[in-house]
Scaffold this active site. Structure first.
Site, PDB file in Angstrom:
ATOM      1  N   ASP A  70      -0.074 -19.777   6.277  1.00 17.67           N
ATOM      2  CA  ASP A  70       0.549 -20.816   7.108  1.00 17.67           C
ATOM      3  C   ASP A  70       1.203 -20.220   8.350  1.00 17.67           C
ATOM      4  O   ASP A  70       1.306 -20.891   9.378  1.00 17.67           O
ATOM      5  CB  ASP A  70       1.585 -21.607   6.301  1.00 17.67           C
ATOM      6  CG  ASP A  70       0.912 -22.692   5.464  1.00 17.67           C
ATOM      7  OD1 ASP A  70      -0.012 -23.348   5.981  1.00 17.67           O
ATOM      8  OD2 ASP A  70       1.290 -22.858   4.288  1.00 17.67           O
ATOM      9  N   LYS A 187      -2.369 -46.125  -3.350  1.00 16.90           N
ATOM     10  CA  LYS A 187      -1.245 -46.226  -4.284  1.00 16.90           C
ATOM     11  C   LYS A 187      -0.019 -45.456  -3.778  1.00 16.90           C
ATOM     12  O   LYS A 187      -0.125 -44.293  -3.396  1.00 16.90           O
ATOM     13  CB  LYS A 187      -1.660 -45.662  -5.645  1.00 16.90           C
ATOM     14  CG  LYS A 187      -2.709 -46.529  -6.343  1.00 16.90           C
ATOM     15  CD  LYS A 187      -2.090 -47.866  -6.743  1.00 16.90           C
ATOM     16  CE  LYS A 187      -3.047 -48.692  -7.578  1.00 16.90           C
ATOM     17  NZ  LYS A 187      -2.507 -50.052  -7.806  1.00 16.90           N
ATOM     18  N   CYS A 381     -12.441  -4.650  10.833  1.00 16.75           N
ATOM     19  CA  CYS A 381     -11.827  -3.777   9.832  1.00 16.75           C
ATOM     20  C   CYS A 381     -12.894  -3.202   8.897  1.00 16.75           C
ATOM     21  O   CYS A 381     -13.615  -2.302   9.287  1.00 16.75           O
ATOM     22  CB  CYS A 381     -10.729  -4.533   9.091  1.00 16.75           C
ATOM     23  SG  CYS A 381      -9.516  -3.410   8.379  1.00 16.75           S
ATOM     24  N   HIS A 507      -7.575  -6.138  13.430  1.00 23.50           N
ATOM     25  CA  HIS A 507      -7.897  -7.545  13.164  1.00 23.50           C
ATOM     26  C   HIS A 507      -7.600  -8.413  14.383  1.00 23.50           C
ATOM     27  O   HIS A 507      -6.508  -8.988  14.478  1.00 23.50           O
ATOM     28  CB  HIS A 507      -7.067  -8.053  11.981  1.00 23.50           C
ATOM     29  CG  HIS A 507      -7.448  -7.439  10.674  1.00 23.50           C
ATOM     30  ND1 HIS A 507      -8.428  -7.971   9.870  1.00 23.50           N
ATOM     31  CD2 HIS A 507      -6.997  -6.320  10.053  1.00 23.50           C
ATOM     32  CE1 HIS A 507      -8.562  -7.219   8.786  1.00 23.50           C
ATOM     33  NE2 HIS A 507      -7.707  -6.210   8.868  1.00 23.50           N
ATOM     34  N   GLU A 509      -8.519 -11.250  14.946  1.00 25.81           N
ATOM     35  CA  GLU A 509      -8.397 -12.677  14.572  1.00 25.81           C
ATOM     36  C   GLU A 509      -6.946 -13.132  14.452  1.00 25.81           C
ATOM     37  O   GLU A 509      -6.671 -14.321  14.432  1.00 25.81           O
ATOM     38  CB  GLU A 509      -9.158 -12.961  13.268  1.00 25.81           C
ATOM     39  CG  GLU A 509      -8.576 -12.349  11.988  1.00 25.81           C
ATOM     40  CD  GLU A 509      -9.119 -10.957  11.665  1.00 25.81           C
ATOM     41  OE1 GLU A 509      -9.550 -10.242  12.603  1.00 25.81           O
ATOM     42  OE2 GLU A 509      -9.084 -10.565  10.479  1.00 25.81           O
TER      43      GLU A 509
END
Ligand code: GLN
Length: 533
Positions: A70, A187, A381, A507, A509
């Site tokens: 997160d 519901k 990596c 990394h 990303e």
């Protein structure tokens, strides 16, 4: 300073993290300075020791903290600079309290969950408020209301709210309004029950985000409002977004979530300027071209195992007006079957990070396929280590070349433990972690993409390129395009005789943002488009 706590009700996986991050986006674009934090009730000190199958990707911060995925959403959705202090787990909290107990700080006292654990939780929130000064601190509580292990966190929030004053603190509860097919109805009962659970602890939500697959009618909003004690306008429809998580802030803005939050907290700020974000989403959703990329990994069963890579590809694709479909190819299949059969129809091949022996030979086969057929290859990596092993075996003819991670007795350990790792025994937070500088070699593809001689990227590894093979590899066309400033660690490689083959030890990303795609992903996608044509 204002505080927003985000809790979850009924079930997990409701997208609490994305809801928290999206609220961050909206508040930031109203001119407020925002930071986010996640409190995770599990006992691991950090998620670094968890399998991606269990928990999804481990997200690494600049300071080397291994955190919950997160935090990746927080960084991608806002400009908030996160640190180790932005993710606390029960494991860390207990570790701190127990260390104090051993040091004698509570001498004479019985050490208890209340007040000692709850005090430590509050201390961590307060410390973050000091170290990350901002207008609004958004704290997401992991897990679901009603979980036994989450109770100390909720009790700490109750006390915290009392201490800072209700006017400075609010609770946003993300809950599920399920659709019962047989009855043809949405519901509200599960949400009522989860709010009742919150009330038992002395907390009441100020905003409800009702996650639903269908329209939340006025009638349902009224019902949720009445039975959950939330003003009707603060019942927000959190409809499943049709295409992309980046639509969430826009949907929540339409539901006036940010107006309600600002009003509740007395924040007098102009409406959110979402122009740039809207333009990004538009490009993302209306691609003019398409490419398919094969991601050859082994954690393919878990949808979130390669979260940041998926997102980085989306960011880069949007910037090129292109839609990228990432197909996860199970590396193990490539060990028994012909790689060409599984990889022929892709515009590019990506080999992500990973640990352990399983699937390694399949990844090597994928790298070999990319090299021989001129298919764009991006190695991240482990993906760089794989490219190195493949080149050593098939170009230098060192048939048994390997990483000592997979074959401790390899006669040609082209990838070997980092020297400082040789004495490391424990597994928690012991890798080479966090941001380190890399010097780029002029004239390389990487240098052209980054456009600067020195870059800083995030790391998470134990093994590295073995310099004993450097000369032989370079002579055969394996370019060392980036190293640590002292030249000792190889950080980035390229192939000379290939249209686009690039792999890095770090990394990238973890540093891509929706409106600031990472240069390596952009370069890779552009190469994939070119390859397809
Ligand atoms: N297992 C490899 C190492 O420890 C690669 C790690 C990774 O891909 N994050 O070096």
């Amino acid at each position: 300073m204002k505080y927003i706590f985000v809790t979850g009700g009924v079930v997990s996986s409701l997208g609490k993290g994305i809801a928290a991050a999206s609220l961050g986006t909206l508040l930031e674009r109203r001119g407020l300075k925002v930071t986010l934090q996640k409190l995770d009730p599990y006992l691991n000190v950090d998620p670094g020791t968890m399998n991606p199958f269990e928990h999804g990707e481990v997200y690494v911060l600049d300071d080397g903290a291994e955190t919950d995925l997160d935090l990746g959403h927080y960084e991608r959705f806002t400009h908030s600079a996160l640190t180790r202090a932005s993710n606390s787990t029960s494991g860390q909290i207990y570790e701190t309290v127990l260390a104090k107990e051993r040091a004698g700080e509570f001498l004479g006292k019985t050490v208890q969950v209340v007040p000692h654990i709850t005090d430590e939780i509050k201390t961590r929130i307060n410390k973050l408020a000091v170290s990350h000064p901002c207008d609004v601190l958004i704290t997401e509580i992991g897990g679901t209301v009603g979980d036994i292990e989450g109770l100390p966190f909720l009790e700490a929030i109750r006390q915290f709210q009392f201490e800072v004053g209700e006017e400075n603190c609010m609770i946003m509860h993300v809950t599920l309004v399920p659709y019962i097919k047989a009855a043809g109805e949405l519901k509200t009962k599960p949400s009522q029950q989860s709010v009742a659970k919150l009330r038992e602890i002395g907390l009441h939500p100020d905003v409800l985000i009702a996650r639903t697959e269908h329209d939340l009618t006025d009638d349902l909003r009224r019902k949720l409002s009445t039975f959950c004690n939330v003003p009707q306008k603060a019942v927000i429809e959190g409809r499943d977004v049709p295409h992309s998580i980046y639509e969430v802030p826009l949907f929540l803005q339409k539901e006036k979530l940010d107006d309600i939050v600002c009003e509740r907290l007395g924040l007098n700020v102009p409406p959110a300027n979402m122009g740039e974000w809207e333009r990004f989403v538009k490009r993302l959703l209306n691609p003019k071209k398409r490419v398919r990329i094969a991601m050859v990994g082994k954690y393919v069963e878990h949808k979130d195992a390669y979260k940041s890579i998926d997102e980085s590809i989306n960011h880069a694709a949007a910037s090129l007006d292109c839609g990228a479909e990432v197909v996860e190819v199970d590396a193990e299949i490539l060990e028994s079957e012909d790689a060409g059969r599984h990889l022929a129809n892709y515009a590019g091949i990506l080999v992500p990070g990973g640990f352990g022996e399983r699937g390694i030979e399949g990844k090597i086969a994928a790298a070999a396929y990319a090299r021989k057929h001129g298919v764009p290859y991006l190695g991240l990596c482990l993906g760089m280590q794989i490219a190195t092993i493949e080149f050593a075996r098939n170009v230098l003819g060192l048939a048994k070349a390997n990483s000592t991670e997979f074959d401790a007795k390899s006669p040609d350990p082209v990838i070997d433990l980092l020297p400082e790792q040789k004495k490391v025994k424990g597994k928690g937070a012991t890798m080479r972690l966090g941001t380190w500088p890399t010097l780029l070699k002029p004239g390389t593809r990487a240098y052209a993409l980054y456009g600067v001689p020195e870059i800083r990227e995030r790391h998470r590894h134990r093994y590295e390129f073995n310099q004993a093979y450097r000369e032989r590899m370079e002579a055969a066309g394996f370019i060392i395009a980036g190293t640590s400033p002292d030249g000792k660690l190889v950080e980035l490689i390229e192939l000379r005789d290939h249209p686009w083959f690039l792999a890095c030890q770090y990394h990238p990303e973890f540093k891509s943002k929706p409106t600031a795609p990472h240069p390596l992903f952009k370069g890779f996608l552009a190469a994939c488009l070119a390859h397809e044509q």
